[in-house]
Design a protein around this motif. Sequence first.
Motif: not given
Length: 214
Positions: A156-183
């Motif tokens: 579990t701890v290995v998989l949860v850590k991986k999901a968190a890290v990959e989730g953070a990395q996935s933000t690079a491709a996203m368009e911001a809808i909240r936070g200052r990046a949306c400006y």
Amino acid sequence: MGFQLSSKDYVEYIKLAAAKIHENGDYVTALDAATGDGDHWSNINIGFEKLIEAIPVMETMSLFDEFKKIGMIMMSVIGGSSGVLYGSAYMGAAKVLKDKDVIENQDMCNIMEAMLNAIMQRGNAKPGFKTMIDCLYPAVECYKDCITKALSENETVVLVKKAAVEGAQSTAAMEAIRGRACYQANKGVGHLDPGAITMAYQIETLMDYIATRL
Ligand code: ADP
Ligand code: MG
């Protein structure tokens, strides 16, 4: 038997998370300078410095009081959006810990889910908005899935850590809808969200710490 973390153990995790955040200052500041106002690392770092100062008090508290204390410190000393969001997260998580002496596997999943719900509610945001939620949400989904499948805590701890890290990395491709990046004209596409990266540091550190307790 699986892991059991007391309020004193949670303080050990806080020390490790503070160190992880501290050592990544230049990197996180550069990320927030690219799409925001450049203060995210100093905001969160000061929060963890204040938590370290409060350790002698925190380690004598019940988990419920300790989490409320962490929430109050974060809310009052971290400037910017992340202070309010982390403050709400810890206040929300405290409720899960009422009358508990230790945090076990299911409790940890409940804590992370309560934090996620508090952050989504406070910031009026959802997964996919290019925020810290895009790290925490997949980590919580993964944690719940591991429990449903009755996976070992080691897995579990290995998989949860991986999901968190990959989730953070996935933000690079996203368009911001909240936070200052949306400006930004291009909504921050091509850049990682700094809040998702510091959330990943915390989840990584927590999962690594739990692994030492198994
Ligand atoms: P500010 O944007 O006020 O300068 P910080 O720099 O401390 O605050 O934190 C920025 C981070 O906060 C972003 O990278 C993002 O992850 C997160 N964030 C901002 N707004 C929201 C929101 N509404 N919901 C969830 N997370 C958010
Ligand atoms: Mg900022």
